[in-house]
Scaffold this active site. Structure first.
Site, PDB file in Angstrom:
ATOM      1  N   GLY A  34       0.813  -1.218   0.000  1.00  0.00           N
ATOM      2  CA  GLY A  34       0.000   0.000   0.000  1.00  0.00           C
ATOM      3  C   GLY A  34       0.842   1.261   0.000  1.00  0.00           C
ATOM      4  O   GLY A  34       1.771   1.395   0.793  1.00  0.00           O
ATOM      5  N   GLY A  85      -8.616 -13.463   1.291  1.00  0.00           N
ATOM      6  CA  GLY A  85      -8.896 -13.646   2.709  1.00  0.00           C
ATOM      7  C   GLY A  85      -8.701 -15.109   3.067  1.00  0.00           C
ATOM      8  O   GLY A  85      -9.561 -15.946   2.809  1.00  0.00           O
ATOM      9  N   LYS A 100     -10.966  -1.699  -3.088  1.00  0.00           N
ATOM     10  CA  LYS A 100     -10.812  -2.776  -2.103  1.00  0.00           C
ATOM     11  C   LYS A 100     -11.732  -2.540  -0.918  1.00  0.00           C
ATOM     12  O   LYS A 100     -11.597  -1.557  -0.189  1.00  0.00           O
ATOM     13  CB  LYS A 100      -9.362  -2.844  -1.644  1.00  0.00           C
ATOM     14  N   SER A 104      -1.035  -4.376  12.725  1.00  0.00           N
ATOM     15  CA  SER A 104      -1.301  -2.931  12.754  1.00  0.00           C
ATOM     16  C   SER A 104      -0.052  -2.241  12.205  1.00  0.00           C
ATOM     17  O   SER A 104       0.526  -1.383  12.859  1.00  0.00           O
ATOM     18  CB  SER A 104      -1.611  -2.465  14.173  1.00  0.00           C
ATOM     19  N   VAL A 105       0.349  -2.695  11.010  1.00  0.00           N
ATOM     20  CA  VAL A 105       1.579  -2.167  10.406  1.00  0.00           C
ATOM     21  C   VAL A 105       1.442  -0.667  10.120  1.00  0.00           C
ATOM     22  O   VAL A 105       2.394   0.094  10.280  1.00  0.00           O
ATOM     23  CB  VAL A 105       1.940  -2.958   9.120  1.00  0.00           C
ATOM     24  N   CYS A 153      -9.204   3.168   5.074  1.00  0.00           N
ATOM     25  CA  CYS A 153      -8.356   4.101   5.807  1.00  0.00           C
ATOM     26  C   CYS A 153      -9.170   5.332   6.160  1.00  0.00           C
ATOM     27  O   CYS A 153     -10.162   5.654   5.503  1.00  0.00           O
ATOM     28  CB  CYS A 153      -7.109   4.475   5.021  1.00  0.00           C
ATOM     29  N   THR A 162      -1.522 -13.567   3.798  1.00  0.00           N
ATOM     30  CA  THR A 162      -0.864 -14.055   5.018  1.00  0.00           C
ATOM     31  C   THR A 162      -0.196 -15.418   4.857  1.00  0.00           C
ATOM     32  O   THR A 162       0.849 -15.672   5.463  1.00  0.00           O
ATOM     33  CB  THR A 162      -1.913 -14.094   6.151  1.00  0.00           C
ATOM     34  N   GLY A 170      -5.575 -14.321   7.365  1.00  0.00           N
ATOM     35  CA  GLY A 170      -5.135 -15.714   7.420  1.00  0.00           C
ATOM     36  C   GLY A 170      -6.320 -16.668   7.357  1.00  0.00           C
ATOM     37  O   GLY A 170      -7.479 -16.232   7.226  1.00  0.00           O
TER      38      GLY A 170
HETATM   39  C1  LIG Z   1       0.929  -7.411   7.223  1.00  0.00           C
HETATM   40  C2  LIG Z   1      -0.212  -7.010   6.327  1.00  0.00           C
HETATM   41  C3  LIG Z   1      -0.168  -5.792   5.647  1.00  0.00           C
HETATM   42  C4  LIG Z   1      -1.222  -5.411   4.807  1.00  0.00           C
HETATM   43  N1  LIG Z   1      -1.152  -4.227   4.131  1.00  0.00           N
HETATM   44  C5  LIG Z   1      -2.144  -3.868   3.271  1.00  0.00           C
HETATM   45  C6  LIG Z   1      -2.037  -2.681   2.495  1.00  0.00           C
HETATM   46  O1  LIG Z   1      -1.036  -1.959   2.549  1.00  0.00           O
HETATM   47  N2  LIG Z   1      -3.104  -2.338   1.689  1.00  0.00           N
HETATM   48  C7  LIG Z   1      -4.217  -3.149   1.590  1.00  0.00           C
HETATM   49  O2  LIG Z   1      -5.137  -2.809   0.843  1.00  0.00           O
HETATM   50  N3  LIG Z   1      -4.315  -4.298   2.281  1.00  0.00           N
HETATM   51  C8  LIG Z   1      -3.311  -4.679   3.127  1.00  0.00           C
HETATM   52  N4  LIG Z   1      -3.409  -5.869   3.811  1.00  0.00           N
HETATM   53  C9  LIG Z   1      -4.594  -6.734   3.637  1.00  0.00           C
HETATM   54  C10 LIG Z   1      -4.305  -7.874   2.658  1.00  0.00           C
HETATM   55  O3  LIG Z   1      -3.979  -7.379   1.370  1.00  0.00           O
HETATM   56  C11 LIG Z   1      -5.534  -8.826   2.537  1.00  0.00           C
HETATM   57  O4  LIG Z   1      -6.652  -8.098   2.093  1.00  0.00           O
HETATM   58  C12 LIG Z   1      -5.899  -9.485   3.857  1.00  0.00           C
HETATM   59  O5  LIG Z   1      -4.750  -9.769   4.620  1.00  0.00           O
HETATM   60  C13 LIG Z   1      -6.710 -10.780   3.672  1.00  0.00           C
HETATM   61  O6  LIG Z   1      -6.002 -11.756   2.932  1.00  0.00           O
HETATM   62  P1  LIG Z   1      -5.093 -12.920   3.629  1.00  0.00           P
HETATM   63  O7  LIG Z   1      -5.938 -13.543   4.702  1.00  0.00           O
HETATM   64  O8  LIG Z   1      -4.749 -13.856   2.529  1.00  0.00           O
HETATM   65  O9  LIG Z   1      -3.898 -12.231   4.205  1.00  0.00           O
HETATM   66  C14 LIG Z   1      -2.356  -6.271   4.662  1.00  0.00           C
HETATM   67  C15 LIG Z   1      -2.386  -7.491   5.347  1.00  0.00           C
HETATM   68  C16 LIG Z   1      -1.335  -7.883   6.164  1.00  0.00           C
HETATM   69  C17 LIG Z   1      -1.404  -9.212   6.866  1.00  0.00           C
END
Ligand SMILES: Cc1cc2nc3c(=O)[nH]c(=O)nc-3n(C[C@H](O)[C@H](O)[C@H](O)COP(=O)(O)O)c2cc1C
Length: 306
Positions: free
Chosen positions: A48, A245, A167, A72-73, A131, A268, A219
């Site tokens: 992002g 997701g 998104k 909570s990056v 956001c 994840t 995850g």
């Molecule tokens: C560490 C981390 C950082 C993320 N940063 C962003 C981001 O910068 N922009 C965004 O739209 N989604 C961000 N996400 C959300 C992921 O793109 C995704 O929508 C979400 O984690 C669900 O998918 P997953 O379960 O396969 O991780 C982030 C997720 C994680 C775990």
């Protein structure tokens, strides 16, 4: 490799296979390129971006949970200009689609970023609306149809011919209302789900495990929520869906596609196994082969609800 046709199309953008990596979980690809050739991927949603560079939130900012993680990056990133100058040329070396992901404090910031990215030649812009809108008292754009529509309109007006994918946040009562609002405002596609707000507490210190107190859950734990939301959104809008997701294997991706997704993203699960996207692609091909399909597009929307 099987002889199944793996290619899909997302809002006019063709991809060699439906497996994308999710924003924020793949950086700008440099680390993962040590494991496999990035040209194996259908696409890359880059980390992002914001208009100016951000340090992100204080640590600890990642915590494990049963079948998932909380993060909570806080959108740590080098800013859109540094991405265009330093990261985009690297990503462009590969035969894969490059999707830039953007977050803004105001609709104007989204507009400026879209203009810069469209000029730089990304394949698609993913607009993160999870956001806070500074002008609307910190309310997340993704929780109000009118705010989500406003950001979408501004993004579309500044993205030229580059498709805009919005998104969606799962932290809402009815995700179809937001999906319809962004479709009405001109979105070319939607992606879902972003993380689900959660919290973990250390019972000995009585402190939340994350410094920001709460974070976003992702995850395998969130897969059923993602499948349900993709299914609901697929019935509510006519624009294509990038589903994500909790995807960790081909069957997970197939569920999202049957629910209505045209393509899927892996996030994840990459942290446990960097080869997950390759395995998901092979798993999808194996499912299609077993079911006698000639291509993966036949999965999209194929669920047979009771
Ligand atoms: C560490 C981390 C950082 C993320 N940063 C962003 C981001 O910068 N922009 C965004 O739209 N989604 C961000 N996400 C959300 C992921 O793109 C995704 O929508 C979400 O984690 C669900 O998918 P997953 O379960 O396969 O991780 C982030 C997720 C994680 C775990």
């Amino acid at each position: 490799m099987s002889n199944i046709d793996l290619s899909v199309t997302l809002a006019g953008m063709t991809m060699k296979n439906p497996v994308v990596v999710a924003s924020g979980t793949f950086g700008f690809g440099r680390e993962y390129n040590q494991f496999f050739d990035l040209s194996e991927l259908g696409g890359i949603c880059a980390k992002g971006l914001t208009l100016h560079r951000r340090e992100g939130n204080p640590a600890p900012r990642i915590a494990e949970t049963p079948m998932g993680i909380l993060n909570s990056v806080g959108l740590q990133n080098p800013g859109v200009d540094a991405f265009i100058a330093e990261e985009l040329p690297f990503l462009r070396q590969f035969d894969t689609r490059v999707i830039a992901n953007i977050s803004g404090n105001t609709p104007e910031e989204y507009g400026i970023m879209c203009e810069k990215l469209a000029g730089a030649g990304v394949d698609m812009i993913e607009v993160n609306i999870s956001c806070p809108n500074v002008k609307a008292g910190g309310l997340a754009y993704g929780t109000r149809p009118e705010l989500a529509a406003e950001v979408t309109e501004v993004a579309k007006a500044h993205a030229g011919s580059v498709p805009v994918m919005v998104k969606l946040s799962p932290n809402v009562t009815d995700i179809t209302q937001i999906a319809k609002a962004v479709e009405g405002a001109g979105a070319d596609a939607v992606s879902l789900i972003n993380t689900i707000r959660g919290m973990r507490i250390d019972v000995n210190t009585r402190r939340p495990v994350l410094k920001m107190n709460t974070g976003g859950l992702s995850g395998p734990a969130v897969l059923p929520v993602a499948v349900r939301m993709v299914w609901e959104v697929a019935q509510a809008v006519n624009i294509p869906i990038l589903g994500m997701g909790g995807v960790a294997k081909g069957e997970d991706a197939a569920q999202l596609m049957l629910a209505g997704a045209s393509a899927v993203a892996v996030g994840t699960a990459l942290f446990a196994d960097p080869f997950t996207p390759i395995k998901v692609r092979e798993g999808l091909a194996a499912i299609a082969e077993k079911q006698g399909l000639s291509n993966l597009r036949e999965l999209t929307g194929g669920v047979k609800p009771w």
